[in-house]
Design a protein around this motif. Structure first.
Motif, PDB file in Angstrom:
ATOM      1  N   ASN A  15       0.826  -1.204   0.000  1.00  0.00           N
ATOM      2  CA  ASN A  15       0.000   0.000   0.000  1.00  0.00           C
ATOM      3  C   ASN A  15       0.861   1.255   0.000  1.00  0.00           C
ATOM      4  O   ASN A  15       0.548   2.236  -0.676  1.00  0.00           O
ATOM      5  N   GLU A  16       1.927   1.202   0.754  1.00  0.00           N
ATOM      6  CA  GLU A  16       2.888   2.302   0.801  1.00  0.00           C
ATOM      7  C   GLU A  16       4.284   1.742   0.593  1.00  0.00           C
ATOM      8  O   GLU A  16       4.616   0.667   1.089  1.00  0.00           O
ATOM      9  N   LEU A  17       5.100   2.480  -0.140  1.00  0.00           N
ATOM     10  CA  LEU A  17       6.465   2.037  -0.361  1.00  0.00           C
ATOM     11  C   LEU A  17       7.257   2.118   0.948  1.00  0.00           C
ATOM     12  O   LEU A  17       7.079   3.057   1.729  1.00  0.00           O
ATOM     13  N   HIS A  19      10.586   2.591   3.499  1.00  0.00           N
ATOM     14  CA  HIS A  19      11.730   3.491   3.505  1.00  0.00           C
ATOM     15  C   HIS A  19      12.895   2.811   2.778  1.00  0.00           C
ATOM     16  O   HIS A  19      13.121   1.609   2.938  1.00  0.00           O
ATOM     17  N   LYS A  39       3.575   3.501  -8.812  1.00  0.00           N
ATOM     18  CA  LYS A  39       3.687   4.100  -7.483  1.00  0.00           C
ATOM     19  C   LYS A  39       4.785   5.166  -7.413  1.00  0.00           C
ATOM     20  O   LYS A  39       5.129   5.645  -6.342  1.00  0.00           O
ATOM     21  N   GLU A 128       0.395  -6.148   3.908  1.00  0.00           N
ATOM     22  CA  GLU A 128      -0.426  -5.195   4.646  1.00  0.00           C
ATOM     23  C   GLU A 128      -0.896  -5.729   5.987  1.00  0.00           C
ATOM     24  O   GLU A 128      -1.389  -4.976   6.829  1.00  0.00           O
TER      25      GLU A 128
END
Length: 206
Positions: A15-17, A19, A39, A128
């Motif tokens: 969902n989010e890349l 770090h 993305k 996730e």
């Protein structure tokens, strides 16, 4: 010093890349290259993109063509071929995104590949819901109070004991065909797990 890698493969995209700091190598399979583009991942940071490239057409493929490593051998999955490349780069620790979701035979196949490499690399999957990886016979993890902890024998584990879980195990045997240890919870901030024989995959809730 341990050399680490960030690897994206072609399951459900994160969902989010994550770090990007702290990795010595960053790579992806050719299928994951598509969702990384969508993305807005900084593609110039990739050290290589591996796969058969059957579905690659477009300007980005031309720009980053020098990063492509063609691996057409159909006897091995893209994940396994990428791990072989990372091993040849001297990588010992790999964080994997995109290992679950999609077709479930791919997910189970990814677990099988991680099992094959477990004595050569420390491989951790992230999705996730959880992070998951194979653990050593004397394992301890911190900062997990209240989190879901599942223990999956692969395919069996003998004389496993735990400390810090809501439902403890005391020198017990687990097997995929008889009894597993899923959907437990950490009641303490530190959880300790020991076992004598077999292999265990741990899932830790996000």
């Amino acid at each position: 010093m341990i050399k680490s890698a960030l690897l994206f493969i072609n399951g459900t995209p994160p969902n989010e890349l994550p770090h990007l700091e702290g990795y010595d190598v960053m790579a992806c399979s050719d299928g994951a290259f598509h969702y990384l583009k969508d993305k807005n991942f900084p593609l110039d940071k990739l050290d290589f993109i591996s796969g058969d490239f059957d579905s690659h057409e477009g300007s980005d493929e031309n720009i980053y063509h020098e990063k492509f490593i063609h691996t057409p051998d159909q006897d091995f999955t893209d994940f396994q071929k990428a791990l072989d490349i990372l091993k040849n780069h001297g990588v010992q620790k790999v964080d994997v995104y995109g290992g679950s979701g999609g077709e479930q035979d791919h997910f189970l196949g990814n677990l099988h590949v991680a099992f094959l490499f477990k004595n050569e690399m420390e491989i951790t999957f992230f999705d996730e819901f959880s992070r998951y990886f194979f653990i050593s016979k004397n394992f301890k993890i911190h900062e997990v109070e209240g989190k879901m902890i599942s223990l999956l024998p692969f395919p069996f584990v003998e004389k496993i004991s735990t400390k810090g879980l809501n439902w403890e195990l005391f020198n017990e045997d687990l097997s995929l065909t008889k009894r597993v240890g899923t959907r437990n919870f950490a009641r303490e901030n530190t959880v300790e797990i020991t076992y004598e024989n077999g292999d265990v995959l741990i899932f830790i809730g996000i």
